[in-house]
Motif scaffolding. Structure first.
Motif, PDB file in Angstrom:
ATOM      1  N   LEU A   1       0.829  -1.201   0.000  1.00  0.00           N
ATOM      2  CA  LEU A   1       0.000   0.000   0.000  1.00  0.00           C
ATOM      3  C   LEU A   1       0.865   1.253   0.000  1.00  0.00           C
ATOM      4  O   LEU A   1       0.555   2.228  -0.697  1.00  0.00           O
ATOM      5  N   LEU A   2       1.957   1.215   0.762  1.00  0.00           N
ATOM      6  CA  LEU A   2       2.866   2.355   0.777  1.00  0.00           C
ATOM      7  C   LEU A   2       3.496   2.573  -0.591  1.00  0.00           C
ATOM      8  O   LEU A   2       3.605   3.715  -1.066  1.00  0.00           O
ATOM      9  N   ALA A   3       3.907   1.477  -1.232  1.00  0.00           N
ATOM     10  CA  ALA A   3       4.478   1.607  -2.576  1.00  0.00           C
ATOM     11  C   ALA A   3       3.446   2.141  -3.562  1.00  0.00           C
ATOM     12  O   ALA A   3       3.770   2.985  -4.420  1.00  0.00           O
ATOM     13  N   LEU A   4       2.205   1.683  -3.423  1.00  0.00           N
ATOM     14  CA  LEU A   4       1.146   2.175  -4.308  1.00  0.00           C
ATOM     15  C   LEU A   4       0.889   3.658  -4.070  1.00  0.00           C
ATOM     16  O   LEU A   4       0.699   4.435  -5.021  1.00  0.00           O
ATOM     17  N   GLU A   5       0.910   4.065  -2.793  1.00  0.00           N
ATOM     18  CA  GLU A   5       0.712   5.483  -2.490  1.00  0.00           C
ATOM     19  C   GLU A   5       1.834   6.332  -3.079  1.00  0.00           C
ATOM     20  O   GLU A   5       1.586   7.433  -3.593  1.00  0.00           O
ATOM     21  N   ARG A   6       3.045   5.819  -3.016  1.00  0.00           N
ATOM     22  CA  ARG A   6       4.168   6.558  -3.592  1.00  0.00           C
ATOM     23  C   ARG A   6       4.019   6.667  -5.113  1.00  0.00           C
ATOM     24  O   ARG A   6       4.282   7.730  -5.696  1.00  0.00           O
ATOM     25  N   GLN A   7       3.614   5.576  -5.732  1.00  0.00           N
ATOM     26  CA  GLN A   7       3.417   5.620  -7.184  1.00  0.00           C
ATOM     27  C   GLN A   7       2.312   6.602  -7.556  1.00  0.00           C
ATOM     28  O   GLN A   7       2.455   7.377  -8.515  1.00  0.00           O
ATOM     29  N   LEU A   8       1.214   6.565  -6.787  1.00  0.00           N
ATOM     30  CA  LEU A   8       0.116   7.489  -7.063  1.00  0.00           C
ATOM     31  C   LEU A   8       0.550   8.936  -6.845  1.00  0.00           C
ATOM     32  O   LEU A   8       0.216   9.828  -7.641  1.00  0.00           O
ATOM     33  N   ALA A   9       1.297   9.158  -5.737  1.00  0.00           N
ATOM     34  CA  ALA A   9       1.758  10.513  -5.471  1.00  0.00           C
ATOM     35  C   ALA A   9       2.690  10.997  -6.576  1.00  0.00           C
ATOM     36  O   ALA A   9       2.617  12.160  -7.013  1.00  0.00           O
ATOM     37  N   HIS A  10       3.571  10.113  -7.033  1.00  0.00           N
ATOM     38  CA  HIS A  10       4.486  10.489  -8.110  1.00  0.00           C
ATOM     39  C   HIS A  10       3.720  10.784  -9.397  1.00  0.00           C
ATOM     40  O   HIS A  10       4.027  11.762 -10.100  1.00  0.00           O
ATOM     41  N   ALA A  11       2.720   9.929  -9.686  1.00  0.00           N
ATOM     42  CA  ALA A  11       1.937  10.147 -10.896  1.00  0.00           C
ATOM     43  C   ALA A  11       1.149  11.451 -10.818  1.00  0.00           C
ATOM     44  O   ALA A  11       1.076  12.210 -11.796  1.00  0.00           O
ATOM     45  N   VAL A  12       0.572  11.732  -9.643  1.00  0.00           N
ATOM     46  CA  VAL A  12      -0.188  12.979  -9.481  1.00  0.00           C
ATOM     47  C   VAL A  12       0.732  14.189  -9.592  1.00  0.00           C
ATOM     48  O   VAL A  12       0.395  15.195 -10.252  1.00  0.00           O
ATOM     49  N   ALA A  13       1.909  14.110  -8.962  1.00  0.00           N
ATOM     50  CA  ALA A  13       2.849  15.225  -9.034  1.00  0.00           C
ATOM     51  C   ALA A  13       3.318  15.455 -10.462  1.00  0.00           C
ATOM     52  O   ALA A  13       3.434  16.610 -10.917  1.00  0.00           O
ATOM     53  N   ARG A  14       3.593  14.378 -11.167  1.00  0.00           N
ATOM     54  CA  ARG A  14       4.056  14.533 -12.561  1.00  0.00           C
ATOM     55  C   ARG A  14       2.947  15.141 -13.424  1.00  0.00           C
ATOM     56  O   ARG A  14       3.213  16.014 -14.263  1.00  0.00           O
ATOM     57  N   ALA A  15       1.719  14.671 -13.209  1.00  0.00           N
ATOM     58  CA  ALA A  15       0.609  15.239 -13.979  1.00  0.00           C
ATOM     59  C   ALA A  15       0.444  16.724 -13.665  1.00  0.00           C
ATOM     60  O   ALA A  15       0.180  17.539 -14.560  1.00  0.00           O
TER      61      ALA A  15
ATOM     62  N   ALA B   1      11.875  24.439 -10.356  1.00  0.00           N
ATOM     63  CA  ALA B   1      10.527  24.288  -9.798  1.00  0.00           C
ATOM     64  C   ALA B   1      10.073  22.829  -9.838  1.00  0.00           C
ATOM     65  O   ALA B   1       9.457  22.323  -8.890  1.00  0.00           O
ATOM     66  N   ALA B   2      10.368  22.122 -10.928  1.00  0.00           N
ATOM     67  CA  ALA B   2       9.976  20.713 -11.032  1.00  0.00           C
ATOM     68  C   ALA B   2      10.734  19.853 -10.029  1.00  0.00           C
ATOM     69  O   ALA B   2      10.175  18.906  -9.455  1.00  0.00           O
ATOM     70  N   ALA B   3      12.031  20.175  -9.818  1.00  0.00           N
ATOM     71  CA  ALA B   3      12.818  19.406  -8.854  1.00  0.00           C
ATOM     72  C   ALA B   3      12.278  19.570  -7.440  1.00  0.00           C
ATOM     73  O   ALA B   3      12.373  18.647  -6.613  1.00  0.00           O
ATOM     74  N   THR B   4      11.709  20.715  -7.138  1.00  0.00           N
ATOM     75  CA  THR B   4      11.118  20.934  -5.817  1.00  0.00           C
ATOM     76  C   THR B   4       9.973  19.958  -5.574  1.00  0.00           C
ATOM     77  O   THR B   4       9.739  19.509  -4.436  1.00  0.00           O
ATOM     78  N   LEU B   5       9.276  19.601  -6.615  1.00  0.00           N
ATOM     79  CA  LEU B   5       8.177  18.627  -6.522  1.00  0.00           C
ATOM     80  C   LEU B   5       8.641  17.202  -6.767  1.00  0.00           C
ATOM     81  O   LEU B   5       7.821  16.283  -6.875  1.00  0.00           O
ATOM     82  N   GLY B   6       9.942  17.007  -6.881  1.00  0.00           N
ATOM     83  CA  GLY B   6      10.472  15.667  -7.091  1.00  0.00           C
ATOM     84  C   GLY B   6      10.293  15.149  -8.490  1.00  0.00           C
ATOM     85  O   GLY B   6      10.275  13.920  -8.692  1.00  0.00           O
ATOM     86  N   GLN B   7      10.198  16.032  -9.458  1.00  0.00           N
ATOM     87  CA  GLN B   7       9.987  15.631 -10.833  1.00  0.00           C
ATOM     88  C   GLN B   7      11.155  16.106 -11.698  1.00  0.00           C
ATOM     89  O   GLN B   7      11.839  17.070 -11.365  1.00  0.00           O
ATOM     90  N   ASP B   8      11.366  15.385 -12.783  1.00  0.00           N
ATOM     91  CA  ASP B   8      12.409  15.752 -13.738  1.00  0.00           C
ATOM     92  C   ASP B   8      11.814  16.048 -15.114  1.00  0.00           C
ATOM     93  O   ASP B   8      12.405  15.736 -16.152  1.00  0.00           O
ATOM     94  N   VAL B   9      10.623  16.640 -15.127  1.00  0.00           N
ATOM     95  CA  VAL B   9       9.949  16.956 -16.384  1.00  0.00           C
ATOM     96  C   VAL B   9      10.658  18.150 -17.017  1.00  0.00           C
ATOM     97  O   VAL B   9      10.715  19.239 -16.434  1.00  0.00           O
ATOM     98  N   PRO B  10      11.237  17.974 -18.201  1.00  0.00           N
ATOM     99  CA  PRO B  10      11.948  19.087 -18.848  1.00  0.00           C
ATOM    100  C   PRO B  10      10.968  20.144 -19.361  1.00  0.00           C
ATOM    101  O   PRO B  10       9.793  19.852 -19.619  1.00  0.00           O
ATOM    102  N   TRP B  11      11.509  21.350 -19.509  1.00  0.00           N
ATOM    103  CA  TRP B  11      10.664  22.417 -20.019  1.00  0.00           C
ATOM    104  C   TRP B  11      10.290  22.177 -21.471  1.00  0.00           C
ATOM    105  O   TRP B  11       9.171  22.420 -21.884  1.00  0.00           O
ATOM    106  N   ARG B  12      11.214  21.670 -22.216  1.00  0.00           N
ATOM    107  CA  ARG B  12      10.975  21.393 -23.629  1.00  0.00           C
ATOM    108  C   ARG B  12      11.061  19.895 -23.850  1.00  0.00           C
ATOM    109  O   ARG B  12      12.072  19.266 -23.518  1.00  0.00           O
ATOM    110  N   ASP B  13      10.024  19.318 -24.376  1.00  0.00           N
ATOM    111  CA  ASP B  13      10.048  17.889 -24.664  1.00  0.00           C
ATOM    112  C   ASP B  13      10.924  17.616 -25.879  1.00  0.00           C
ATOM    113  O   ASP B  13      11.423  18.539 -26.534  1.00  0.00           O
ATOM    114  N   ALA B  14      11.106  16.339 -26.193  1.00  0.00           N
ATOM    115  CA  ALA B  14      12.034  15.960 -27.268  1.00  0.00           C
ATOM    116  C   ALA B  14      11.594  16.507 -28.615  1.00  0.00           C
ATOM    117  O   ALA B  14      12.403  17.016 -29.402  1.00  0.00           O
ATOM    118  N   ALA B  15      10.300  16.464 -28.877  1.00  0.00           N
ATOM    119  CA  ALA B  15       9.817  16.932 -30.180  1.00  0.00           C
ATOM    120  C   ALA B  15      10.021  18.430 -30.329  1.00  0.00           C
ATOM    121  O   ALA B  15      10.468  18.930 -31.372  1.00  0.00           O
TER     122      ALA B  15
END
Length: 241
Positions: free
Chosen positions: A108-122, A218-232
């Motif tokens: 359950l803890l692992a699932l919560e972490r995955q959900l939290a990561h998915a929500v943060a990334r979204a 700003a993304a690193a503060t939320l634990g994400q590595d989403v780049p400003w510009r995607d590959a395309a």
């Protein structure tokens, strides 16, 4: 039938006898030599149990008692064994349930972490779209970015150069004219700076206020590595360069 008494002169040995009918007989006992005194003779009592029968009954009683004792001992031993089994089963069940609950908690803890990561990334990706939309509809926001970046430069710094995108040059020159004049900063159009941000250089160091750098922070503060510009988008920008 009766007999006459013996006449005088006859043999005295003649027995006087009389026949006694059966119906006149009542209670009688056999005469023994000790009937007139002393201890009466003992006669076998037919009502006393036979010695062999007494032994058999005694053995039967002992066998019954042994069976009862064995039953009681077996019942007591069975209760003890049952109590031991219950304790062992309870301990084993408790250990299994504890392990199951621990595994369930970990999953359950692992699932919560995955959900939290998915929500943060979204959320980060949504924020990126919002910021891009704001920069597209309100390009004058770059003025505020340049003013904040100049405010981060040390007051003792000299030879300040502000690099902005060519399309943002006029906006910053007009909107931040007073701040640029106060810091004696020179505004330069640089194609390597993305729209919406700036880069300030001086003899004391550099302030990177480009939109990609600020977004990564700003993304690193939320634990994400989403780049400003995607590959395309990056490939398209390089092709236009």
């Amino acid at each position: 039938m009766s007999s006459h008494p013996p006449k005088h002169g006859e043999r005295s040995g003649a027995a006087y006898a009389r026949f006694i009918p059966r119906e006149e007989l009542r209670d009688f006992a056999a005469w023994t030599p000790d009937a007139f005194g002393g201890t009466p003779a003992h006669t076998p009592d037919s009502r006393q149990p036979d010695s062999a029968q007494s032994v058999a009954e005694a053995l039967q009683a002992q066998l019954h008692a042994a069976r009862q004792a064995g039953y009681q001992d077996g019942y007591r031993d069975g209760l003890v064994a049952l109590d031991g089994f219950k304790r062992s089963f309870a301990q084993q069940t408790t250990a299994q349930v504890g392990a199951l609950l621990q595994r369930f908690d970990d999953e359950l803890l692992a699932l919560e972490r995955q959900l939290a990561h998915a929500v943060a990334r979204a959320a980060v990706e949504l924020a990126r779209q919002v910021v891009r939309s704001e920069l597209a509809t309100r390009p004058e926001l770059v003025v505020r970015v340049a003013e904040d970046a100049l405010g981060a430069v040390l007051l003792s710094a000299r030879h300040i150069v502000v690099h902005v995108h060519p399309d943002d040059h006029d906006l910053v020159a007009q909107g931040a004219a007073e701040v640029l004049a106060a810091r004696a900063a020179r505004l330069v159009a640089s194609a390597d700076v993305e729209r919406g941000g700036c880069r300030i250089e001086s003899e004391l160091g550099r302030v990177d206020a480009q939109i990609g750098t600020r977004w990564a922070q700003a993304a690193a503060t939320l634990g994400q590595d989403v780049p400003w510009r995607d590959a395309a988008a990056a490939d398209g920008a390089e092709g236009r360069t």
